[in-house]
Design a protein around this motif. Structure first.
Motif, PDB file in Angstrom:
ATOM      1  N   SER B  54       0.842  -1.207   0.000  1.00 24.94           N
ATOM      2  CA  SER B  54       0.000   0.000   0.000  1.00 24.94           C
ATOM      3  C   SER B  54       0.871   1.249   0.000  1.00 24.94           C
ATOM      4  O   SER B  54       0.535   2.245  -0.655  1.00 24.94           O
ATOM      5  CB  SER B  54      -0.915  -0.007   1.225  1.00 24.94           C
ATOM      6  OG  SER B  54      -1.836  -1.055   1.117  1.00 24.94           O
ATOM      7  N   ASP B 174      -5.914  -0.944  -5.064  1.00 22.72           N
ATOM      8  CA  ASP B 174      -5.337  -1.603  -3.888  1.00 22.72           C
ATOM      9  C   ASP B 174      -6.352  -2.610  -3.357  1.00 22.72           C
ATOM     10  O   ASP B 174      -7.332  -2.230  -2.732  1.00 22.72           O
ATOM     11  CB  ASP B 174      -4.978  -0.553  -2.831  1.00 22.72           C
ATOM     12  CG  ASP B 174      -4.046  -1.109  -1.764  1.00 22.72           C
ATOM     13  OD1 ASP B 174      -3.917  -2.358  -1.673  1.00 22.72           O
ATOM     14  OD2 ASP B 174      -3.448  -0.304  -1.012  1.00 22.72           O
ATOM     15  N   GLU B 175      -6.098  -3.890  -3.620  1.00 24.94           N
ATOM     16  CA  GLU B 175      -6.991  -4.982  -3.238  1.00 24.94           C
ATOM     17  C   GLU B 175      -8.432  -4.709  -3.668  1.00 24.94           C
ATOM     18  O   GLU B 175      -9.341  -4.688  -2.828  1.00 24.94           O
ATOM     19  CB  GLU B 175      -6.911  -5.229  -1.722  1.00 24.94           C
ATOM     20  CG  GLU B 175      -5.480  -5.507  -1.272  1.00 24.94           C
ATOM     21  CD  GLU B 175      -5.412  -6.036   0.149  1.00 24.94           C
ATOM     22  OE1 GLU B 175      -6.254  -6.888   0.488  1.00 24.94           O
ATOM     23  OE2 GLU B 175      -4.536  -5.590   0.911  1.00 24.94           O
TER      24      GLU B 175
HETATM   25 MG   LIG Z   1      -2.264  -2.612   2.104  1.00 25.10          MG
END
Ligand SMILES: [Mg+2]
Ligand SMILES: Nc1ncnc2c1ncn2[C@@H]1O[C@H](COP(=O)(O)OP(=O)(O)OP(=O)(O)O)[C@@H](O)[C@H]1O
Lengths: 408, 233
Positions: B54, B174-175
C-alpha cells in the motif's frame, strides 16, 4: 458548478437536522433578538415622533433657566408672554400662550380624581393642536374675567360622569370650588405614565387665582410660541430671544436665563436616543453572533474530523486546497445563513407579539420590520459563518491525502 | 531517448519510505524500490501483509511523498510538484480503486462518478459523462441509487466508473476484490481486463489472491519493503 457545492452543503446540513438546529440556535436567537428589538424600537420611535409632531407645528418652547453661569435666573411671567405677543417687537411670532401646571383634585358626587390641570390662553389649542370633541375651549373673555370654567379630557369625563358626551354645562368641583365644564377634549391615546386624556385645562388667570399658590407674581412654568410658518422658526427664535433679554434686563455680557427649544430640537434629541439604542442593540447583536459563531466553528471542527476520510477521498480524486476550503466554507456560511433566516422569522414574530400586547394595554405601537435590517442581518450572519468557518475549513484543506484516507 | 521501447509511464528509482513513529521506532516501509511500468501493462503487486504494497501504491498515486528516491510519472518528476499540482496530476492521470470502495454515502451513483469531473479542467456535461461510465460498467439501471442500496460488487463497479471517468493514464487498485466474494470479484477483474485490453489502460493492482494475480501480465513480489530478486527491472 457552484450549485453542486451548495447542494452538497445543504444535504450535509439536512443529514443531521437536530445537530444543525442546535448549532444555529445561537445565531437564531441572536438575530431574532436584534430584529425583534429593532422593530419594536423603530415602532416606538415612530410613535414618539408622532407624539412630538402632535405637539403642534412650528412651535417653540420657552423654559426658564439657561446657561450654567446664570446664578439667579428670572422666572418666566405673564409679562414675558405678553411682550412676546407684541407684533411690532416680534413680527414672526404668530401665537403665544403661557402655561401653568398643577395637580388638582376633581370631584363630582362621590367620585374624586387627582389629575393635572393646565392653565393657558385660548391660543393653546391652535399652538398644540389640541382638539375639542364637544363644547369649546376657554375664550379670551374667560381669561379676562377669570371665569371658573374648565375643559376636561375624555378619560376624566368618563371617570367623573361615567360618559364622555353630554357633560358640557355640568358643574364639577376642583379643590372644592365649583367650575362649569365648557368643553371635552378629543381622545389622543396615552399610557399609564402619560395620559393626556386625563388632563384638564382652564384660563391661566383662574388658575393663578384659585389653584396655584404663587410666591412670584404672574409666574408661569413655560411659554409656547408659534412661528408664522416653518420658514420663520429661526427668525421667531431670535426675536423671542431679543424680547426676553429686554424684559429680563440682561446686559450684553450676561447669557440667556431662559431656553428656547423648537420641535426640531426635540426631534433631534429623540433621534439621538434612538441612535444610542441602536448602537446598544448592535452591541448585543455582536455578542450573540460571536457566541453563535463560536458554536458554528466548534461543530465545523467536529464535522471536519468526522469527514476526514471523505476529505482524503476528494483529494485523491483531484480536489485542490481551494476546493475543500470552498466546500466547508459554503457549509458553515449556509448553516449560519439558515440560522439568520430563522432568526428574522423569530424576531418578526416577537415584534408582532410585543406590538399586540402593547396595543391591548393601550400603548399605540406598531412594530416596524425594516427591510434593510432584515437584509443586513442575513448578510451579516452569512459573514459570521464564513469568518468562523474559516479555521475549520483550513484544517480540512491542509489535511494530507494519505493521512486522511487512512484515518479511521 | 535512444531506446526503441516506449518510455515507461511509471519510472521509480531507489524509492525509500521511512515512517518516524517517535523515538528510535522508525518503520522502513520501502527500502530502495526501483520499477518501470510501461503504457498498456497490467501489473499485479503481491506480498505478505506489511511488506509495503500500500505504501508503494500511495507513492505511485501521488498521495504520499517518498523519503528518498525519484519517481517519474509520464516523464514528470513528481517530487518537484506542490500540493495543488499533485492534486491536478491525481485528477488527470490517475484513477483510484480502493478495497473499501470509498464512495460518498449520501450521494447517488451518478453524483459519485461526477466527483472527479467536478475537479477537472472541463466541468461540462458531467452528468452525461458520468452516466456513460456507469453504463459501461453495467450499472445503467442503478444511476440514482445510493451506496447503501447497492451490493458490494455494484459499489466497486461504481468506484471503477469513477476511476475511469477522467480517462486517466493509469488505474491504481489496492486490493479491489478484497472485500468481494469470488463471483463479484471476478466480475470486477473482467471489467479491469476488458479495459486493459480494449482501451490499453495501464493498470497496477495489489492483491493477495493468486488467481487474481495470474490474470495480470506481470507480477511483482514485495518482501519487507523490497522487490524480490529476479522481479526487479
Ligand atoms: Mg495494504
Ligand atoms: N502512516 C504510517 N505510519 C506508520 N507506519 C506505517 C504507516 N503506513 C504504513 N506503515 C507501516 O509500513 C509498513 C508497510 O505498510 P503497508 O500498508 O504498505 O503494508 P501492506 O503491504 O499494504 O500490507 P497489507 O497487505 O496488510 O495491506 C507496515 O509495517 C506499516 O505498519
Amino acid at each position: 458548478m457552484y450549485i453542486r457545492v451548495l447542494k452538497e452543503a445543504l444535504t450535509s446540513i439536512l443529514s443531521n437536522k437536530m445537530r444543525s438546529f442546535l448549532t444555529v440556535l445561537g445565531i437564531v436567537i441572536g438575530v431574532g433578538a436584534v430584529i425583534g428589538m429593532l422593530s419594536i424600537g423603530a415602532g416606538a420611535s415612530d410613535s414618539i415622533l408622532g407624539q412630538i409632531e402632535s405637539i403642534g407645528t412650528n412651535s417653540i418652547y420657552v423654559m426658564p433657566g439657561g446657561d450654567d453661569e446664570i446664578t439667579n435666573p428670572k422666572p418666566l411671567t405673564l409679562t414675558d408672554a405678553n411682550a412676546l405677543s407684541n407684533r411690532i417687537r416680534a413680527p414672526h411670532i404668530l401665537r403665544v400662550t403661557p402655561v401653568m401646571m398643577g395637580q388638582s383634585s376633581f370631584s363630582l358626587g362621590d367620585s374624586r380624581i387627582q389629575t393635572q390641570v393646565f392653565g393657558s390662553y385660548p391660543e393653546y389649542t391652535e399652538i398644540t393642536g389640541l382638539e375639542i370633541a364637544e363644547g369649546e375651549f376657554i375664550t379670551a373673555s374667560d381669561v379676562d374675567t377669570r371665569s371658573s370654567v374648565v375643559v376636561i379630557g375624555p378619560d376624566l369625563a368618563e371617570g367623573l360622569f361615567g360618559r364622555t358626551s353630554g357633560v358640557v354645562g355640568s358643574t364639577v368641583r376642583i379643590n372644592n370650588f365649583p367650575y362649569r365644564v365648557v368643553g371635552v377634549a378629543k381622545a389622543q391615546g396615552g399610557n399609564q405614565f402619560n395620559n393626556p386624556d386625563l388632563q384638564a385645562y382652564m384660563p391661566i388667570t383662574t388658575m393663578q387665582l384659585r389653584v396655584t399658590r404663587q410666591t412670584i407674581p404672574d409666574q408661569v412654568q413655560y411659554i409656547i410660541i408659534q412661528a408664522q410658518d416653518s420658514q420663520s422658526i429661526d427668525l421667531a427664535i431670535s426675536e423671542a430671544q431679543q424680547v426676553l433679554r429686554e424684559t429680563h434686563r440682561l446686559t450684553p455680557r450676561q447669557g440667556n436665563d431662559f431656553t428656547l427649544t423648537n420641535q426640531e430640537d426635540i426631534l433631534d434629541i429623540a433621534n439621538q436616543i434612538t441612535n444610542i439604542l441602536t448602537i446598544f442593540l448592535a452591541g448585543i447583536a455582536g455578542i450573540s453572533l460571536l457566541v453563535g459563531g463560536i458554536g458554528i466553528m466548534n461543530i465545523m471542527l467536529v464535522t471536519v474530523t468526522e469527514r476526514t476520510n471523505e476529505i482524503g477521498l476528494r483529494k485523491a480524486l483531484g480536489a485542490r486546497k481551494g476546493d475543500i476550503m470552498l466546500q466547508f466554507l459554503t457549509e458553515s456560511a449556509l448553516l449560519s445563513l439558515i440560522g439568520g433566516i430563522f432568526g428574522v422569522i423569530l424576531g418578526w414574530g416577537l415584534a408582532q407579539i410585543v406590538g399586540t400586547i402593547a396595543r391591548n394595554s393601550g400603548t399605540p405601537l406598531i412594530p416596524v420590520v425594516q427591510i434593510e435590517v432584515v437584509l443586513l442581518a442575513t448578510v451579516f450572519s452569512t459573514l459570521v459563518g464564513v469568518f468562523f468557518g474559516w479555521y475549520p475549513a483550513r484544517q480540512a484543506a491542509s489535511l494530507q491525502p494519505v493521512d486522511a484516507l487512512r484515518y479511521e | 531517448m535512444i531506446e526503441n521501447t516506449p518510455a515507461p509511464v511509471i519510472k521509480i528509482r531507489d524509492l525509500t519510505k521511512v515512517f518516524h513513529l517517535g523515538g528510535s521506532n522508525d518503520v522502513h516501509a520501502l527500502r530502495g524500490v526501483s520499477l518501470d511500468i510501461y503504457p498498456g501493462e497490467m501489473v499485479a503487486i503481491m506480498g505478505p501483509s506489511g511488506s509495503g504494497k500500500s505504501t508503494l501504491m500511495n507513492m505511485i498515486g501521488c498521495l504520499d511523498s517518498p523519503t528518498s528516491g525519484d519517481y517519474y510519472l509520464d516523464g514528470l518528476l513528481v517530487s518537484n510538484l506542490d500540493d495543488d499540482e499533485l492534486a491536478v496530476v491525481r485528477n488527470r492521470k490517475i484513477g483510484f480503486i480502493f478495497q473499501k470502495y470509498n464512495l460518498l454515502a449520501r450521494a447517488t451513483a451518478v453524483e459519485n462518478v461526477e466527483l472527479p469531473l467536478r475537479y477537472s479542467d472541463d466541468p461540462t456535461n458531467i452528468t452525461e459523462r458520468a452516466i456513460e461510465m456507469l453504463q459501461l460498467v453495467g450499472l445503467g439501471d442503478r444511476l440514482k441509487h445510493q451506496p447503501n442500496e447497492l451490493s458490494g460488487g455494484q459499489q466497486q463497479r461504481v468506484a471503477i466508473a469513477r476511476a475511469l471517468v477522467n480517462h486517466p493514464a493509469i488505474i491504481l487498485a489496492d486490493e479491489p476484490t478484497g472485500n468481494l466474494d469470488s463471483v463479484s470479484g471476478q466480475e470486477v477483474m473482467d471489467l479491469l481486463l476488458k479495459l486493459n485490453r480494449e482501451k490499453s489502460t495501464t493498470i497496477v493492482l495489489v492483491t493477495h489472491d493468486k488467481d487474481v494475480a495470474k490474470q495480470a501480465q506481470r507480477t511483482i513480489r514485495l518482501f519487507d519493503g523490497k522487490i524480490m530478486e529476479g522481479e526487479q527491472r
